[in-house]
Design an enzyme around this catalytic site. Structure first.
Site, PDB file in Angstrom:
ATOM      1  N   ARG A   8      -3.508   0.434  11.365  1.00  0.00           N
ATOM      2  CA  ARG A   8      -4.137   1.538  12.100  1.00  0.00           C
ATOM      3  C   ARG A   8      -5.340   2.138  11.366  1.00  0.00           C
ATOM      4  O   ARG A   8      -6.092   2.905  11.939  1.00  0.00           O
ATOM      5  CB  ARG A   8      -3.099   2.632  12.406  1.00  0.00           C
ATOM      6  CG  ARG A   8      -2.326   2.327  13.677  1.00  0.00           C
ATOM      7  CD  ARG A   8      -1.382   3.470  13.999  1.00  0.00           C
ATOM      8  NE  ARG A   8      -0.205   3.457  13.135  1.00  0.00           N
ATOM      9  CZ  ARG A   8       0.571   4.525  12.937  1.00  0.00           C
ATOM     10  NH1 ARG A   8       0.301   5.666  13.512  1.00  0.00           N
ATOM     11  NH2 ARG A   8       1.634   4.433  12.159  1.00  0.00           N
ATOM     12  N   LYS A  15      -4.624   0.167   2.868  1.00  0.00           N
ATOM     13  CA  LYS A  15      -4.396   1.585   3.168  1.00  0.00           C
ATOM     14  C   LYS A  15      -4.256   2.459   1.924  1.00  0.00           C
ATOM     15  O   LYS A  15      -4.895   3.508   1.813  1.00  0.00           O
ATOM     16  CB  LYS A  15      -3.151   1.708   4.047  1.00  0.00           C
ATOM     17  CG  LYS A  15      -2.825   3.127   4.416  1.00  0.00           C
ATOM     18  CD  LYS A  15      -1.767   3.215   5.476  1.00  0.00           C
ATOM     19  CE  LYS A  15      -0.386   3.028   4.912  1.00  0.00           C
ATOM     20  NZ  LYS A  15       0.661   3.346   5.897  1.00  0.00           N
ATOM     21  N   TYR A  94       7.345   5.690  -1.066  1.00  0.00           N
ATOM     22  CA  TYR A  94       6.242   5.023  -0.371  1.00  0.00           C
ATOM     23  C   TYR A  94       4.932   5.237  -1.116  1.00  0.00           C
ATOM     24  O   TYR A  94       4.696   6.286  -1.691  1.00  0.00           O
ATOM     25  CB  TYR A  94       6.069   5.571   1.051  1.00  0.00           C
ATOM     26  CG  TYR A  94       7.246   5.410   1.970  1.00  0.00           C
ATOM     27  CD1 TYR A  94       8.308   4.561   1.657  1.00  0.00           C
ATOM     28  CD2 TYR A  94       7.295   6.098   3.170  1.00  0.00           C
ATOM     29  CE1 TYR A  94       9.383   4.422   2.512  1.00  0.00           C
ATOM     30  CE2 TYR A  94       8.365   5.963   4.038  1.00  0.00           C
ATOM     31  CZ  TYR A  94       9.415   5.128   3.699  1.00  0.00           C
ATOM     32  OH  TYR A  94      10.469   4.999   4.553  1.00  0.00           O
TER      33      TYR A  94
HETATM   34  C1  UD1 Z   1      10.475   4.790   7.561  1.00  0.00           C
HETATM   35  C2  UD1 Z   1      11.965   5.105   7.603  1.00  0.00           C
HETATM   36  C3  UD1 Z   1      12.213   6.343   8.456  1.00  0.00           C
HETATM   37  C4  UD1 Z   1      11.412   7.505   7.908  1.00  0.00           C
HETATM   38  C5  UD1 Z   1       9.927   7.135   7.809  1.00  0.00           C
HETATM   39  C6  UD1 Z   1       9.195   8.217   7.056  1.00  0.00           C
HETATM   40  C7  UD1 Z   1      13.168   3.013   7.376  1.00  0.00           C
HETATM   41  C8  UD1 Z   1      13.890   1.950   8.064  1.00  0.00           C
HETATM   42  N1  UD1 Z   1      12.672   3.973   8.135  1.00  0.00           N
HETATM   43  O1  UD1 Z   1      10.096   4.416   8.876  1.00  0.00           O
HETATM   44  O2  UD1 Z   1      13.579   6.664   8.475  1.00  0.00           O
HETATM   45  O3  UD1 Z   1      11.587   8.662   8.706  1.00  0.00           O
HETATM   46  O4  UD1 Z   1       9.749   5.912   7.078  1.00  0.00           O
HETATM   47  O5  UD1 Z   1       7.837   7.929   7.057  1.00  0.00           O
HETATM   48  O6  UD1 Z   1      13.061   2.989   6.165  1.00  0.00           O
HETATM   49  N2  UD1 Z   1       6.706  -1.125   3.706  1.00  0.00           N
HETATM   50  C9  UD1 Z   1       6.612  -2.248   2.924  1.00  0.00           C
HETATM   51  N3  UD1 Z   1       7.128  -3.414   3.388  1.00  0.00           N
HETATM   52  C10 UD1 Z   1       7.746  -3.512   4.581  1.00  0.00           C
HETATM   53  C11 UD1 Z   1       7.827  -2.370   5.385  1.00  0.00           C
HETATM   54  C12 UD1 Z   1       7.316  -1.185   4.920  1.00  0.00           C
HETATM   55  O7  UD1 Z   1       6.071  -2.206   1.834  1.00  0.00           O
HETATM   56  O8  UD1 Z   1       8.197  -4.615   4.912  1.00  0.00           O
HETATM   57  C13 UD1 Z   1       6.159   0.126   3.200  1.00  0.00           C
HETATM   58  C14 UD1 Z   1       4.933   0.570   3.986  1.00  0.00           C
HETATM   59  O9  UD1 Z   1       3.756   0.129   3.340  1.00  0.00           O
HETATM   60  C15 UD1 Z   1       5.053   2.084   3.967  1.00  0.00           C
HETATM   61  C16 UD1 Z   1       6.557   2.337   3.858  1.00  0.00           C
HETATM   62  O10 UD1 Z   1       7.114   1.144   3.383  1.00  0.00           O
HETATM   63  O11 UD1 Z   1       4.417   2.647   2.852  1.00  0.00           O
HETATM   64  C17 UD1 Z   1       7.186   2.794   5.151  1.00  0.00           C
HETATM   65  O12 UD1 Z   1       7.100   1.810   6.127  1.00  0.00           O
HETATM   66  P1  UD1 Z   1       6.962   2.141   7.658  1.00  0.00           P
HETATM   67  O13 UD1 Z   1       6.899   0.893   8.405  1.00  0.00           O
HETATM   68  O14 UD1 Z   1       5.887   3.131   7.892  1.00  0.00           O
HETATM   69  O15 UD1 Z   1       8.366   2.836   7.974  1.00  0.00           O
HETATM   70  P2  UD1 Z   1       8.714   3.681   9.263  1.00  0.00           P
HETATM   71  O16 UD1 Z   1       8.984   2.770  10.368  1.00  0.00           O
HETATM   72  O17 UD1 Z   1       7.687   4.715   9.464  1.00  0.00           O
END
Ligand code: UD1
Ligand code: MG
Length: 442
Positions: A8, A15, A94
């Site tokens: 996004r 990012k 994160y």
């Molecule tokens: C996640 C949480 C949710 C919380 C929210 C807060 C889970 C399943 N859900 O959801 O409960 O309220 O964050 O913002 O944990 N990332 C990786 N590798 C991956 C996936 C994600 O490095 O395979 C990193 C992303 O770069 C990011 C963070 O993890 O910094 C969060 O990932 P994102 O996909 O935004 O999680 P949400 O679906 O928002």
């Protein structure tokens, strides 16, 4: 965790490498972790995240590659090999939350020490699509339900998951290895880890944090919101430290800007990274500073530009439309108007006239200009570097100085003045007559 694509942002820059207050988002997170006493940091990156890995290394953090983005639980688990030799408390956080502070990490470690596991929760004004935290009567976490998997009743819960988990490292990786992806998004959820802990009798406590701190960046709009929040924090900190600012909302600070007590910052001043302003100095309106030191009692601007390597000693004055780069301006020297000082030293008490230019660049290399203490550089002097002006020497206005000037000497290079008495009057008469003759012809 910083392996998310950040699609996004619509940017070639990963990012977490977008800057907030002059520092990549990831840098803020790493700084907050370090400040809370975290010794080892492993950044989980996308396979194309070379820039992220290089930046992490610069900050003394190691990194791992998460081959495929299979979810937050999978991301955390991919750090296991890098921490195989580690035992102790582990915090998972994160990489895209620039407002995080050490206080939240410290509170997490303290709570984890008591219950064995902790997750950070917050109550946002708009709970949107955050995971909901379902707690029991004692305030311990029962489970987290992802928004997409939640019932209407669960969606009504206001306590949201921020995504920060603290646990014993070895136990955590053991639990994370057991995660499954049988949910609506087909992802390995970090939020399912507490259930494995609970099965072993380890309860997860909840640390509640401020919403502003939990702000994540996913888009340009959110980046701008985070920047505004960070600026508000930095300005408040400066004001608490007794920095004078009559219009703080117009002053832009960098994460590392050092403003000593009792300096004055006028409206619309921008601080790029690496600036120190000593006590009692005044930065006047519309100035831009980067990588510069402003000494005690010095006055800069209005409309001045200090570039990297500008060092102004005490009581120096740098005025309007003056640019200083890689130059030391010694005690009490003045350059008040329309001047460029690059790759130079200006000795104590020297006076630099309006329009002075250090011609430091020949198109290939940079050269140095050295101006001795107490020298007087006449207006519109071009100092063709390398060149030295001795202490107390004077250059005549409009001179182009190509050779060293000895101490106490005058150097003038302009052509001598001639006067032609009456010439101007005769010139005007001739021109007027010619114009009259022309209009008659028509
Ligand atoms: C996640 C949480 C949710 C919380 C929210 C807060 C889970 C399943 N859900 O959801 O409960 O309220 O964050 O913002 O944990 N990332 C990786 N590798 C991956 C996936 C994600 O490095 O395979 C990193 C992303 O770069 C990011 C963070 O993890 O910094 C969060 O990932 P994102 O996909 O935004 O999680 P949400 O679906 O928002
Ligand atoms: Mg998210």
């Amino acid at each position: 965790m910083a392996a998310g694509q950040g699609t996004r942002m619509k940017s070639a820059t990963p990012k977490v490498m977008h800057a907030v207050a002059g520092l990549p988002i990831l840098g803020h997170v790493i700084a907050a972790m370090r400040a809370s006493g975290v010794a080892r940091i492993v950044v989980v990156t996308h396979k194309e995240g070379e820039e992220v890995r290089a930046f992490a290394a610069k900050l003394g953090a190691s990194s791992v590659i998460q081959e495929k983005q299979l979810g937050t639980g999978h991301a955390a688990a991919s750090a296991a090999p890098a921490l195989a030799d580690f035992s102790g408390a582990l915090i998972v956080t994160y990489g895209d939350m620039p407002m995080l502070t050490a206080v939240t990490f410290e509170a997490s470690f303290a709570a984890q020490a008591k219950t064995g596991m902790t997750m950070v929760g917050f109550r946002p004004k708009d709970a949107a699509a955050y995971g909901r935290m379902i707690v029991d009567g004692q305030g311990l976490l029962d489970r987290i339900v992802e928004f997409k998997d939640a019932s209407a009743e669960e969606r009504a819960v206001t306590l949201c998951n921020a995504g920060i988990l603290t646990a014993d490292s070895r136990s955590f990786f053991r639990w994370a290895a057991k995660l499954e992806n049988n949910n609506k998004q087909g992802e390995y959820y970090l939020t399912d880890v507490p259930a494995f802990a609970k099965a072993e009798g380890v309860r997860c406590s909840v640390v509640e944090a401020d919403e502003t701190e939990m702000m994540g960046v996913n888009s340009r709009a959110e980046l701008a919101t985070a920047e505004a929040a960070m600026q508000a924090r930095l300005r408040a900190r400066a004001l608490t430290n007794a920095v004078g600012m009559i219009a703080p909302d117009t002053v832009y600070l960098s994460y590392d800007t050092v403003l000593e007590t009792d300096c004055q910052i006028e409206p619309f001043v921008v601080f790029a990274p690496g600036v120190i302003v000593r006590s009692g100095a005044r930065i006047r309106a519309f100035s831009h500073l980067e990588g510069a030191v402003v000494g005690a009692g010095a006055i800069v601007g209005p409309y001045a530009r200090l570039r990297p390597g500008a060092v102004l000693e005490e009581d120096v004055h740098v005025g309007n439309f003056v640019e200083v780069k890689n130059a030391r301006v010694e005690k009490g020297a003045k350059a008040n108007h329309l001047t460029y000082l690059g790759d130079a030293r200006v000795g104590a008490g020297a006076n630099i006239g309006a329009g002075t230019i250090t011609c430091n660049y020949d198109g290939f290399e940079k050269h140095k200009t050295d101006i001795g203490a107490g020298a007087f550089i006449g207006s519109d002097t071009a100092l063709v570097a390398p060149v030295k002006i001795g202490p107390g020497a004077i250059t005549g206005a409009g001179s182009v100085i190509t050779k060293d000037v000895p101490a106490g000497a005058l150097a003038v290079t302009r052509a001598e003045q001639r006067e032609l008495p009456g010439w101007a009057d005769k010139f005007r008469e001739r021109k007027k007559a010619a114009k009259v003759a022309k209009t008659k012809d028509k």
